[in-house]
Design a protein around this motif. Sequence first.
Motif, PDB file in Angstrom:
ATOM      1  N   GLN A 145       0.828  -1.210   0.000  1.00 40.43           N
ATOM      2  CA  GLN A 145       0.000   0.000   0.000  1.00 40.43           C
ATOM      3  C   GLN A 145       0.861   1.258   0.000  1.00 40.43           C
ATOM      4  O   GLN A 145       0.558   2.228  -0.715  1.00 40.43           O
ATOM      5  CB  GLN A 145      -0.923   0.002   1.214  1.00 40.43           C
ATOM      6  CG  GLN A 145      -1.841   1.213   1.274  1.00 40.43           C
ATOM      7  CD  GLN A 145      -2.914   1.069   2.332  1.00 40.43           C
ATOM      8  OE1 GLN A 145      -3.545   0.034   2.441  1.00 40.43           O
ATOM      9  NE2 GLN A 145      -3.117   2.118   3.117  1.00 40.43           N
ATOM     10  N   GLU A 146       1.939   1.244   0.748  1.00 41.73           N
ATOM     11  CA  GLU A 146       2.826   2.406   0.790  1.00 41.73           C
ATOM     12  C   GLU A 146       3.489   2.644  -0.567  1.00 41.73           C
ATOM     13  O   GLU A 146       3.641   3.798  -0.996  1.00 41.73           O
ATOM     14  CB  GLU A 146       3.878   2.227   1.887  1.00 41.73           C
ATOM     15  CG  GLU A 146       3.356   2.460   3.291  1.00 41.73           C
ATOM     16  CD  GLU A 146       2.694   3.823   3.444  1.00 41.73           C
ATOM     17  OE1 GLU A 146       3.331   4.842   3.095  1.00 41.73           O
ATOM     18  OE2 GLU A 146       1.537   3.867   3.906  1.00 41.73           O
ATOM     19  N   ILE A 148       2.293   1.693  -3.546  1.00 42.88           N
ATOM     20  CA  ILE A 148       1.248   2.156  -4.463  1.00 42.88           C
ATOM     21  C   ILE A 148       0.930   3.625  -4.199  1.00 42.88           C
ATOM     22  O   ILE A 148       0.697   4.405  -5.134  1.00 42.88           O
ATOM     23  CB  ILE A 148      -0.020   1.281  -4.333  1.00 42.88           C
ATOM     24  CG1 ILE A 148       0.273  -0.142  -4.829  1.00 42.88           C
ATOM     25  CG2 ILE A 148      -1.191   1.886  -5.117  1.00 42.88           C
ATOM     26  CD1 ILE A 148      -0.880  -1.105  -4.638  1.00 42.88           C
ATOM     27  N   LYS A 149       0.949   4.005  -2.927  1.00 36.70           N
ATOM     28  CA  LYS A 149       0.688   5.404  -2.560  1.00 36.70           C
ATOM     29  C   LYS A 149       1.721   6.334  -3.189  1.00 36.70           C
ATOM     30  O   LYS A 149       1.387   7.418  -3.698  1.00 36.70           O
ATOM     31  CB  LYS A 149       0.703   5.533  -1.040  1.00 36.70           C
ATOM     32  CG  LYS A 149       0.277   6.881  -0.514  1.00 36.70           C
ATOM     33  CD  LYS A 149       0.193   6.848   1.014  1.00 36.70           C
ATOM     34  CE  LYS A 149      -0.237   8.180   1.580  1.00 36.70           C
ATOM     35  NZ  LYS A 149      -0.340   8.125   3.066  1.00 36.70           N
ATOM     36  N   LYS A 150       2.988   5.911  -3.187  1.00 30.91           N
ATOM     37  CA  LYS A 150       4.047   6.715  -3.798  1.00 30.91           C
ATOM     38  C   LYS A 150       3.824   6.858  -5.299  1.00 30.91           C
ATOM     39  O   LYS A 150       4.015   7.942  -5.874  1.00 30.91           O
ATOM     40  CB  LYS A 150       5.409   6.073  -3.538  1.00 30.91           C
ATOM     41  CG  LYS A 150       5.839   6.062  -2.086  1.00 30.91           C
ATOM     42  CD  LYS A 150       7.155   5.311  -1.932  1.00 30.91           C
ATOM     43  CE  LYS A 150       7.547   5.135  -0.472  1.00 30.91           C
ATOM     44  NZ  LYS A 150       8.782   4.314  -0.343  1.00 30.91           N
ATOM     45  N   ALA A 152       0.930   6.533  -6.941  1.00 31.56           N
ATOM     46  CA  ALA A 152      -0.293   7.307  -7.182  1.00 31.56           C
ATOM     47  C   ALA A 152      -0.068   8.797  -7.002  1.00 31.56           C
ATOM     48  O   ALA A 152      -0.799   9.617  -7.567  1.00 31.56           O
ATOM     49  CB  ALA A 152      -1.400   6.825  -6.255  1.00 31.56           C
ATOM     50  N   LEU A 171      -8.936   1.893   1.354  1.00 32.36           N
ATOM     51  CA  LEU A 171      -7.933   2.128   0.318  1.00 32.36           C
ATOM     52  C   LEU A 171      -8.140   3.490  -0.346  1.00 32.36           C
ATOM     53  O   LEU A 171      -7.177   4.217  -0.602  1.00 32.36           O
ATOM     54  CB  LEU A 171      -7.980   1.007  -0.719  1.00 32.36           C
ATOM     55  CG  LEU A 171      -7.481  -0.361  -0.243  1.00 32.36           C
ATOM     56  CD1 LEU A 171      -7.741  -1.424  -1.303  1.00 32.36           C
ATOM     57  CD2 LEU A 171      -6.000  -0.310   0.110  1.00 32.36           C
ATOM     58  N   SER A 174      -6.852   6.123   1.919  1.00 34.00           N
ATOM     59  CA  SER A 174      -5.422   6.080   2.231  1.00 34.00           C
ATOM     60  C   SER A 174      -4.515   6.373   1.044  1.00 34.00           C
ATOM     61  O   SER A 174      -3.374   6.810   1.223  1.00 34.00           O
ATOM     62  CB  SER A 174      -5.057   4.700   2.804  1.00 34.00           C
ATOM     63  OG  SER A 174      -5.833   4.389   3.938  1.00 34.00           O
ATOM     64  N   ILE A 175      -4.995   6.099  -0.180  1.00 35.95           N
ATOM     65  CA  ILE A 175      -4.154   6.226  -1.376  1.00 35.95           C
ATOM     66  C   ILE A 175      -4.762   7.277  -2.301  1.00 35.95           C
ATOM     67  O   ILE A 175      -5.970   7.241  -2.562  1.00 35.95           O
ATOM     68  CB  ILE A 175      -4.054   4.874  -2.116  1.00 35.95           C
ATOM     69  CG1 ILE A 175      -3.569   3.770  -1.179  1.00 35.95           C
ATOM     70  CG2 ILE A 175      -3.115   4.992  -3.313  1.00 35.95           C
ATOM     71  CD1 ILE A 175      -3.607   2.380  -1.787  1.00 35.95           C
ATOM     72  N   LEU A 177      -5.639   7.733  -5.254  1.00 39.40           N
ATOM     73  CA  LEU A 177      -5.937   7.086  -6.532  1.00 39.40           C
ATOM     74  C   LEU A 177      -6.771   7.995  -7.430  1.00 39.40           C
ATOM     75  O   LEU A 177      -7.595   8.766  -6.947  1.00 39.40           O
ATOM     76  CB  LEU A 177      -6.720   5.792  -6.304  1.00 39.40           C
ATOM     77  CG  LEU A 177      -6.028   4.679  -5.508  1.00 39.40           C
ATOM     78  CD1 LEU A 177      -7.038   3.599  -5.151  1.00 39.40           C
ATOM     79  CD2 LEU A 177      -4.876   4.084  -6.323  1.00 39.40           C
TER      80      LEU A 177
END
Length: 209
Positions: A145-146, A148-150, A152, A171, A174-175, A177
Amino acid sequence: MALKTFVKISNVNNLSDARYCSGMYVNLMGFSLEKNNEYYVTPTAFKEITDWLSGLEYVAEFSDSHPDTILETMAQYEGFSYIQIAERLHLPMLKNTSYSLIFKYTLEKPEDLEDLLDLAPTLKENDIILNLESDTSMEITEGIQEEIKKIAAKCDLLLGFGFDDKNIDQLLDSIPLKGISMKAGHEIKPGIKDFDELADILEAIEVED
């Protein structure tokens, strides 16, 4: 009624899926235009389906076709706004066409996310959406998740795996997207379709007016 995030549906090949997803206000509806794909939709079938729809945009989906073949195929259809491809080397050959681009990346192992982090700024500069999918039953751990966050944060990212109606809100919160992507499927028989999983997620992100 609306959805709390941008939604793309892939592999649409029947009117049941199309009308349901349109009624749920998805943003993009994808159709496979490769004849060797089990979800292939002919020009006639595409027109017959989309004549019933309104208020959304359409994505022509390709896996490995050469850009020349893609553009020859596109000339047989009317109504597409986007082309989705899975070959990174083909992106520069299609970026100056009249179509917006989506790059589908199939994640095989978490380590591949580092490669995407390097690619993300280039995608952003060229207005290319990243559609991140996985053919495995990969779960989105805290570490994934971390990462993917970077990614996104550096490009427009559609997340296409690792969520269900139970964790989708977390999700999305938190992200950063752009949205999510999901796959449709074949009808059980004409007019009858099992929408359970797709419908559960769409209903989970539905926002009442």
